[in-house]
Write an enzyme that holds these catalytic residues in place. Sequence first.
Site, PDB file in Angstrom:
ATOM      1  N   GLU A  92      57.662  28.205  25.726  1.00  0.00           N
ATOM      2  CA  GLU A  92      56.734  28.579  24.650  1.00  0.00           C
ATOM      3  C   GLU A  92      56.661  30.095  24.563  1.00  0.00           C
ATOM      4  O   GLU A  92      56.451  30.775  25.562  1.00  0.00           O
ATOM      5  CB  GLU A  92      55.353  27.979  24.904  1.00  0.00           C
ATOM      6  CG  GLU A  92      54.228  28.514  24.037  1.00  0.00           C
ATOM      7  CD  GLU A  92      54.471  28.326  22.559  1.00  0.00           C
ATOM      8  OE1 GLU A  92      54.239  29.287  21.804  1.00  0.00           O
ATOM      9  OE2 GLU A  92      54.902  27.224  22.155  1.00  0.00           O
ATOM     10  N   GLY A 101      62.963  13.267  -5.744  1.00  0.00           N
ATOM     11  CA  GLY A 101      62.380  13.723  -6.993  1.00  0.00           C
ATOM     12  C   GLY A 101      62.356  15.237  -7.110  1.00  0.00           C
ATOM     13  O   GLY A 101      62.095  15.947  -6.136  1.00  0.00           O
ATOM     14  N   GLU A 142      59.469   7.956  -3.676  1.00  0.00           N
ATOM     15  CA  GLU A 142      59.688   8.190  -2.245  1.00  0.00           C
ATOM     16  C   GLU A 142      61.183   8.296  -1.975  1.00  0.00           C
ATOM     17  O   GLU A 142      61.953   7.432  -2.401  1.00  0.00           O
ATOM     18  CB  GLU A 142      59.082   7.058  -1.429  1.00  0.00           C
ATOM     19  CG  GLU A 142      59.452   7.054   0.049  1.00  0.00           C
ATOM     20  CD  GLU A 142      59.136   8.368   0.758  1.00  0.00           C
ATOM     21  OE1 GLU A 142      60.034   8.906   1.425  1.00  0.00           O
ATOM     22  OE2 GLU A 142      57.994   8.861   0.627  1.00  0.00           O
ATOM     23  N   ARG A 143      61.596   9.348  -1.268  1.00  0.00           N
ATOM     24  CA  ARG A 143      63.024   9.545  -1.023  1.00  0.00           C
ATOM     25  C   ARG A 143      63.584   8.644   0.065  1.00  0.00           C
ATOM     26  O   ARG A 143      64.787   8.387   0.114  1.00  0.00           O
ATOM     27  CB  ARG A 143      63.305  11.008  -0.679  1.00  0.00           C
ATOM     28  CG  ARG A 143      62.653  11.527   0.570  1.00  0.00           C
ATOM     29  CD  ARG A 143      62.781  13.049   0.651  1.00  0.00           C
ATOM     30  NE  ARG A 143      62.000  13.630   1.731  1.00  0.00           N
ATOM     31  CZ  ARG A 143      62.528  14.103   2.855  1.00  0.00           C
ATOM     32  NH1 ARG A 143      63.826  14.051   3.034  1.00  0.00           N
ATOM     33  NH2 ARG A 143      61.764  14.630   3.777  1.00  0.00           N
ATOM     34  N   ALA A 196      61.122  22.062  18.620  1.00  0.00           N
ATOM     35  CA  ALA A 196      59.771  21.699  18.173  1.00  0.00           C
ATOM     36  C   ALA A 196      58.948  22.966  17.970  1.00  0.00           C
ATOM     37  O   ALA A 196      57.911  23.168  18.608  1.00  0.00           O
ATOM     38  CB  ALA A 196      59.109  20.776  19.203  1.00  0.00           C
ATOM     39  N   GLY A 232      56.348   7.844   4.496  1.00  0.00           N
ATOM     40  CA  GLY A 232      56.689   9.231   4.767  1.00  0.00           C
ATOM     41  C   GLY A 232      57.061   9.487   6.216  1.00  0.00           C
ATOM     42  O   GLY A 232      57.353   8.564   6.990  1.00  0.00           O
ATOM     43  N   HIS A 289      26.381   3.166  28.612  1.00  0.00           N
ATOM     44  CA  HIS A 289      26.748   3.637  29.956  1.00  0.00           C
ATOM     45  C   HIS A 289      27.404   2.500  30.723  1.00  0.00           C
ATOM     46  O   HIS A 289      26.942   1.356  30.646  1.00  0.00           O
ATOM     47  CB  HIS A 289      25.496   4.089  30.706  1.00  0.00           C
ATOM     48  CG  HIS A 289      25.743   4.445  32.142  1.00  0.00           C
ATOM     49  ND1 HIS A 289      26.283   5.653  32.520  1.00  0.00           N
ATOM     50  CD2 HIS A 289      25.548   3.727  33.290  1.00  0.00           C
ATOM     51  CE1 HIS A 289      26.401   5.684  33.835  1.00  0.00           C
ATOM     52  NE2 HIS A 289      25.954   4.525  34.329  1.00  0.00           N
ATOM     53  N   THR A 324      61.735   3.285   2.927  1.00  0.00           N
ATOM     54  CA  THR A 324      60.456   2.612   3.091  1.00  0.00           C
ATOM     55  C   THR A 324      59.316   3.589   2.828  1.00  0.00           C
ATOM     56  O   THR A 324      59.489   4.806   2.951  1.00  0.00           O
ATOM     57  CB  THR A 324      60.305   2.039   4.522  1.00  0.00           C
ATOM     58  OG1 THR A 324      60.526   3.098   5.470  1.00  0.00           O
ATOM     59  CG2 THR A 324      61.311   0.920   4.764  1.00  0.00           C
TER      60      THR A 324
END
Length: 586
Positions: free
Chosen positions: A320, A231, A150-151, A385, A157, A560, A154
């Site tokens: 958008e 890696g 893991e780069r 984004a 990801g 319900h 922690t």
Amino acid sequence: MSAIHEVRVPDIGDFKDVPVIELLVKPGDAVSKDDSLITLESDKATMEVPAPMAGTVRELKVKVGDKVSQGTLIVLMEATAAPAAGASTPPPAASPAPAAAAPAPGASPAAGPAPRGDVHADVLVLGSGPGGYTAAFRAADLGRQVVLVERHATLGGVCLNVGCIPSKALLHAARVIAEAQEMSHFGLKFAKPEVDLPALRGWKDGVVGRLTKGLAGLAKQRKVTVIQGRGAFASPRLLEVTRADGTRTTVSFDHCIIAAGSSVARIPGFPYDDPRLMDSTGALRLEDIPKRLLVIGGGIIGLEMACVYDALGARVTVVELAAGLIPGADRDLVKPLHKRIEKRYEAVLLGTRVAKLEALPEGLRATFEGEGAPAPQTYDRVLMAVGRRPNGRDIGADKAGVTVNERGFIPVDNRQRTGVPHIFAIGDVCGEPMLAHKASHEGKLAAEVIAGHKAAFDARTIPSVAYTDPEVAWMGLTETQAKERGVEIEKAAFPWAASGRALATGRDEGLTKLIFEKGTRRLLGAGMVGPNAGELIAETVLGLEMGADAADLGLTIHPHPTLSETVFFAAEIAEGSITDLYMPKR
């Protein structure tokens, strides 16, 4: 002339009469020593029978469906070079392998002994996001010696550290603020909330910390070796890991699972050296609350972060390029969300692009293009984004012989194998949709295939959720897709304005829609919009996987009053038995 050699099934333990499920070579093929010739599959494992020498395949003595045992003649080969006089050529042992054809390989790995690294793993997992840690833990549970690279400092990801989890923590805070405001209409008035940003950041980081520490504990309990660093492949059997201090460690492996994830996509030409231009990771740091925020991209990530910053007091504009928000969802599901945020945000600009972004002392100046595009505007911060790109090109895949396509994805088969049989790929790096729950499913599958299980990816759908306010969730065939593909369907939509629970919570703008196959009324897809839609979609996913029809859902007693019974009501609409609405007879 080179001698013709008989290749027979080697020692395969106690297995007898094992079916041949795949022929990996044909007459005339040149093979290297240890290249796989055929695949066998017992009730417990699959095995590939390797070539005992380099040479050319002259004749196949078996076909798919034949049953073989130790000693059965399978191939006649002409050796490239005859063995030394008097030397025998015992067949090598069969090696466990998955039982489906892999994608065409890239550069063929060189023959010869594999190099031994500073550390050796039965299974090496590159990347510790939801897919990676699931793969590592499942492989360890199945008895494999696992190394997890893991780069980041922690485990977890992007999802746990700077994605899914911290964003949901902040979205919860945003929802509490919005609910407090909305309750004034029901006779409960609260003072304007006082936002303590350091405390809010601390709470968000605490949530992340609990989960990442939990993963570290689970890795330790399973004796998974964790190596921190970036890696990259050095060869088909060796990974080189570069640590933050520049030191390097090599890891050799029998099998590898690539779980390298994805990175934020960028629009060329923007001032990325200006800290006021953020990606989702920067937005989650919550360094301040800008007076004006521009969100470029009306997809799930952009709209979720817009929701957070709007609740915290920023004036938000969303731009958008497409004609609608969340392009993958049906328009009737997006409409209630669009209607709500249009009232709250400064602007929602559709069919519009940011043609230029200039860094000025007073802010970032955006120039828009498109029909009805506004004049240039200046913003305190801008959130980029516009999607994510796979990290397939960032790991030295070519040195392992692993193919990376033009978009950066690593093609795999239905057992997650790349074109190099002992290397697998899962999650964002192997294809869309880029979702954590897809990666986790694939990670478990890859580990089980390596362990010799009969496993393949056969999920009928992967649900999607936008954790906006209101939430939007869908799965299976959408109404839009059905029209595009010419699929005849029956649609049943139940408005939450007729739901007692929705009315009691003051959120009656929602909708639950079910898509059925015309005639059979077999469930093909579903979608919801409204608070907690993401929690409701799972029932329909299960229904699709089990082949449920409208009667199955409509005859299942739901509690319900709940939002979950909107699925039940929609099924009753399809069946013509709904009593909570009046539906004229057709």
